[in-house]
Design a protein around this motif. Structure first.
Motif, PDB file in Angstrom:
ATOM      1  N   LYS A  49       5.000 -41.732  40.746  1.00 33.37           N
ATOM      2  CA  LYS A  49       5.531 -41.405  42.202  1.00 33.37           C
ATOM      3  C   LYS A  49       4.885 -43.695  42.807  1.00 33.37           C
ATOM      4  CE  LYS A  49       5.155 -37.238  43.768  1.00 33.37           C
ATOM      5  NZ  LYS A  49       4.384 -35.739  44.699  1.00 33.37           N
ATOM      6  N   GLU A  50       3.799 -43.569  42.379  1.00 31.87           N
ATOM      7  CA  GLU A  50       3.499 -44.629  42.635  1.00 31.87           C
ATOM      8  C   GLU A  50       3.987 -46.086  42.278  1.00 31.87           C
ATOM      9  OE1 GLU A  50      -0.466 -44.366  40.546  1.00 31.87           O
ATOM     10  OE2 GLU A  50      -1.582 -43.996  42.147  1.00 31.87           O
ATOM     11  N   LYS A  51       4.778 -46.163  41.388  1.00 34.70           N
ATOM     12  CA  LYS A  51       5.852 -46.900  40.295  1.00 34.70           C
ATOM     13  C   LYS A  51       7.320 -46.548  40.834  1.00 34.70           C
ATOM     14  CE  LYS A  51       2.314 -48.916  37.795  1.00 34.70           C
ATOM     15  NZ  LYS A  51       2.040 -49.940  38.133  1.00 34.70           N
ATOM     16  N   GLN A  52       7.669 -45.675  41.769  1.00 34.60           N
ATOM     17  CA  GLN A  52       8.810 -45.325  42.481  1.00 34.60           C
ATOM     18  C   GLN A  52       9.951 -45.287  41.521  1.00 34.60           C
ATOM     19  OE1 GLN A  52       9.205 -48.565  45.512  1.00 34.60           O
ATOM     20  NE2 GLN A  52       7.573 -47.128  47.292  1.00 34.60           N
ATOM     21  N   ILE A  53       9.353 -44.714  40.307  1.00 41.10           N
ATOM     22  CA  ILE A  53      10.544 -43.790  39.096  1.00 41.10           C
ATOM     23  C   ILE A  53      10.790 -42.770  39.932  1.00 41.10           C
ATOM     24  CG2 ILE A  53      10.410 -43.491  36.935  1.00 41.10           C
ATOM     25  CD1 ILE A  53       7.968 -45.857  36.198  1.00 41.10           C
ATOM     26  N   LEU A  54      12.641 -42.679  39.137  1.00 41.70           N
ATOM     27  CA  LEU A  54      13.106 -41.558  39.966  1.00 41.70           C
ATOM     28  C   LEU A  54      12.360 -40.165  38.956  1.00 41.70           C
ATOM     29  CD1 LEU A  54      16.482 -42.407  41.124  1.00 41.70           C
ATOM     30  CD2 LEU A  54      14.256 -41.314  42.584  1.00 41.70           C
ATOM     31  N   HIS A  55      11.975 -39.329  39.253  1.00 40.89           N
ATOM     32  CA  HIS A  55      11.645 -38.178  38.347  1.00 40.89           C
ATOM     33  C   HIS A  55      11.544 -36.526  38.848  1.00 40.89           C
ATOM     34  CE1 HIS A  55       8.075 -38.618  40.720  1.00 40.89           C
ATOM     35  NE2 HIS A  55       7.709 -37.415  40.640  1.00 40.89           N
ATOM     36  N   GLN A  56      11.832 -36.213  37.745  1.00 40.40           N
ATOM     37  CA  GLN A  56      11.586 -34.430  38.648  1.00 40.40           C
ATOM     38  C   GLN A  56      11.112 -33.193  37.225  1.00 40.40           C
ATOM     39  OE1 GLN A  56      16.160 -32.977  38.861  1.00 40.40           O
ATOM     40  NE2 GLN A  56      15.071 -30.521  39.584  1.00 40.40           N
ATOM     41  N   ARG A  57      10.458 -31.916  38.100  1.00 37.31           N
ATOM     42  CA  ARG A  57       9.247 -31.760  37.431  1.00 37.31           C
ATOM     43  C   ARG A  57      10.571 -30.028  36.991  1.00 37.31           C
ATOM     44  NH1 ARG A  57       3.206 -30.097  37.216  1.00 37.31           N
ATOM     45  NH2 ARG A  57       3.623 -29.125  35.435  1.00 37.31           N
ATOM     46  N   LEU A  58      10.372 -30.469  35.250  1.00 35.42           N
ATOM     47  CA  LEU A  58      11.706 -29.304  35.564  1.00 35.42           C
ATOM     48  C   LEU A  58      11.008 -28.100  35.871  1.00 35.42           C
ATOM     49  CD1 LEU A  58      13.843 -30.869  31.851  1.00 35.42           C
ATOM     50  CD2 LEU A  58      13.919 -31.223  34.676  1.00 35.42           C
ATOM     51  N   ALA A  59      12.243 -26.751  36.062  1.00 35.75           N
ATOM     52  CA  ALA A  59      11.539 -25.349  35.870  1.00 35.75           C
ATOM     53  C   ALA A  59      11.833 -24.857  34.845  1.00 35.75           C
ATOM     54  CB  ALA A  59      12.654 -24.916  37.685  1.00 35.75           C
ATOM     55  N   VAL A  60      10.719 -24.736  33.932  1.00 34.89           N
ATOM     56  CA  VAL A  60      10.838 -23.776  33.121  1.00 34.89           C
ATOM     57  C   VAL A  60       9.203 -23.172  32.421  1.00 34.89           C
ATOM     58  CG1 VAL A  60      12.020 -25.861  31.772  1.00 34.89           C
ATOM     59  CG2 VAL A  60      10.410 -25.590  31.489  1.00 34.89           C
TER      60      VAL A  60
END
Length: 182
Positions: A49-60
Motif C-alpha cells: 500500500k505504501e508503494k502503491q502497488i496493486l495487490h489483492q489478498r486472496l480468499a483462501v
C-alpha cells in the motif's frame, strides 16, 4: 496468499517479500502470487500500500503452493495413497513442472498443492507444441484472463470462458460449439 500486479523479479528484488513469504505462482509477466503466514502477509500488504502497488489478498483458507501447507501433508498423502494411478494416455501439461508431466501419482498431486506454480512456463511449453484453443470452465474467468495476458493478440481469439455471472453459460457453450464445428 496475495496476488501482486508487478513483474515477478520484484519478488526477488524486495527483501520485504522474499524474507517474509514464498513465491507461490508466476502467472504472467506482470502477475505473481505469494504465500505466507497472516502476520507476514499483513506487513507485506502495508508495504505494498505504501508503494502503491496493486495487490489483492486472496480468499483462501490455506497458503497453497508453499511450505505453509506442510501440516496437511500426512493427511493428504494418506488419502491419496489408496487411489489408483496410471501413466497418462493423453499428455498432461503441468503448471507445476512448466511442461509435460511424466508420471501422475500421490506425490505429484501433493507437489501441485505445496510447490510453486509455473503457469506462464506451462503455456509457453504448450504453445511451442501446438496452437491451442483454451476453454475456461471456472466460475471466475481467471484462466481466460491469465491466458490473454500472455499475448493478447495471439490468445484473445483463442480463449473462451463458459461461466458468467449473467447466466450465459448455454449461449457461451453454443458459441464455442459453432466455432469448432464449422
Amino acid at each position: 496468499m496475495i496476488a501482486i500486479l508487478n513483474r515477478p523479479d520484484f519478488y526477488y528484488e524486495t527483501p520485504q517479500l522474499y524474507e517474509n513469504c514464498e513465491l507461490a505462482s508466476i502467472n504472467y509477466s506482470s502477475h505473481f502470487v505469494i504465500s505466507g503466514g497472516d502476520e507476514q502477509l499483513d506487513r507485506i500488504i502495508h508495504f505494498l500500500k505504501e508503494k502503491q502497488i496493486l495487490h489483492q489478498r486472496l480468499a483462501v483458507s490455506y497458503a497453497f503452493h508453499s511450505s505453509q501447507i506442510e501440516a496437511a501433508k500426512e493427511d493428504f498423502l494418506s488419502f491419496a495413497q489408496d487411489k489408483s494411478y496410471r501413466k497418462p494416455v493423453i499428455p498432461i501439461i503441468s503448471s507445476l513442472q512448466g511442461g509435460l508431466a511424466q508420471e501422475v501419482n500421490d506425490r505429484f498431486f501433493w507437489e501441485v498443492v505445496s510447490r510453486p506454480i509455473r503457469f506462464q512456463e506451462a503455456i509457453r511449453y504448450l504453445e511451442n507444441l501446438y496452437e491451442c484453443n483454451y476453454i475456461d470452465v471456472g466460475p471466475s474467468g481467471t484462466l481466460a484472463n491469465f491466458i490473454k495476458q500472455q499475448d493478447k493478440e495471439k490468445f484473445g481469439q483463442r480463449c473462451f470462458s463458459i461461466c458468467t455471472p449473467f447466466n450465459q453459460e448455454l449461449k457461451n457453450l453454443h458459441t464455442i460449439q459453432n466455432l469448432f464445428h464449422t
